[in-house]
Design an enzyme around this catalytic site. Structure first.
Site, mmCIF file in Angstrom:
data_model
loop_
_atom_site.group_PDB
_atom_site.id
_atom_site.type_symbol
_atom_site.label_atom_id
_atom_site.label_comp_id
_atom_site.label_asym_id
_atom_site.label_seq_id
_atom_site.Cartn_x
_atom_site.Cartn_y
_atom_site.Cartn_z
ATOM 1 N N ASP A 17 -13.311 -4.204 -2.329
ATOM 2 C CA ASP A 17 -13.282 -4.090 -0.781
ATOM 3 C C ASP A 17 -14.588 -4.584 -0.163
ATOM 4 O O ASP A 17 -15.590 -3.842 -0.275
ATOM 5 C CB ASP A 17 -12.811 -2.613 -0.445
ATOM 6 N N ASP B 197 0.907 -1.247 -0.085
ATOM 7 C CA ASP B 197 0.061 -0.038 -0.060
ATOM 8 C C ASP B 197 0.899 1.260 -0.009
ATOM 9 O O ASP B 197 1.793 1.317 0.636
ATOM 10 C CB ASP B 197 -0.866 0.042 1.271
#
Length: 258
Positions: free
Chosen positions: A130, A11
């Site tokens: 997600d 990330d």
């Protein structure tokens, strides 16, 4: 049978690799390029980079580090972050990425998936999802703009419906980011993975929850995923990729051994 894939996830925020828990409270892990090289050297099958605030900030991924990563690793890598057009994707691919992934922009404009697949081929179009389990309703819901906890929102899509929708629109691979499990290291959500596997005809990558080598084995053996993505166990050197692969091979999992 195709070999199962071990995929470290990086990330990216403000030019550095970060990691949170359930997509919140991110801490700085380190610099992008050295981490990418380390994972490639350890035997990762591919890497995934998420510029986690690109979509919520209304910008595309910072391309400056993409070319630097391409120079130092010899394994495939996928880049995600604010890709809203063919031009955005073309630039990232031209800098050396092998795949591009769309998530929030595809929820805003599902036709983006088809346009990208038609232009570049389904083999390099990944859709990230997600997904959050709602205890109150007992359902899995798709979230959007999860890179910024202040802007995250629940969409109208239930996860299984969105999985089927993106396949129809041309997704060549799906990464299922199970938000409830993210960063807590108590195992992948096998119940959800099995449900998604039942309706997923393209390669499925599990993400969120890996804490032990056994968790990877469970995802491959019990949910039949094609790849397992993890972050904190690799960032914090809780699990070594080479040792993980040796363990999986010993358990009968088809895996690429370096």
């Amino acid at each position: 049978m195709l070999a199962k894939r071990i995929i470290p996830c990086l990330d990216v925020r403000d030019g550095q690799v970060v990691k949170g828990v359930q997509f919140r409270n991110h801490e700085i892990i380190g610099d992008i390029v050295p981490l990418a090289k380390r994972y490639a050297d350890e035997g990762a099958d591919e890497l995934v980079f998420y510029d986690i605030t690109a979509s919520s900030d209304g910008r595309v991924v910072d391309k400056s580090w993409v070319s630097r990563v391409a120079e130092v690793i010899d394994i495939p890598f996928c880049v995600a972050g604010g890709i809203r057009s063919i031009d955005d994707a073309a630039k990232i691919l031209s800098f050396g990425a092998d795949k591009i992934s769309v998530n929030s922009p595809a929820l805003s404009d599902p036709t983006l998936i088809t346009r990208l697949a038609d232009r570049f081929g389904v083999q390099c179009i990944v859709v990230g999802i997600d997904t959050w389990f709602d205890d109150a309703t007992g359902k899995y819901h798709v979230n959007q703009y999860t890179g910024d906890e202040n802007r995250t929102r629940v969409t109208q899509w239930e996860t299984l419906d969105w999985v089927q929708e993106v396949q129809q629109r041309g997704a060549g691979e799906i990464v299922l980011n199970m938000m409830n499990q993210d960063g807590v290291r108590n195992g992948y959500d096998l119940t959800q993975l099995k449900k998604v596997r039942d309706v997923c005809r393209v390669p499925l990558i599990a993400s969120g929850g890996a804490g032990t080598m056994e968790h990877f084995l469970e995802a491959f053996r019990d949910a039949d995923v094609d790849g397992a993505l993890a972050a904190s166990v690799f960032h914090k050197q809780i699990i070594n990729i080479g040792e993980l692969k040796a363990y999986l091979a010993g358990q009968g999992v088809e895996i690429r051994i370096c």
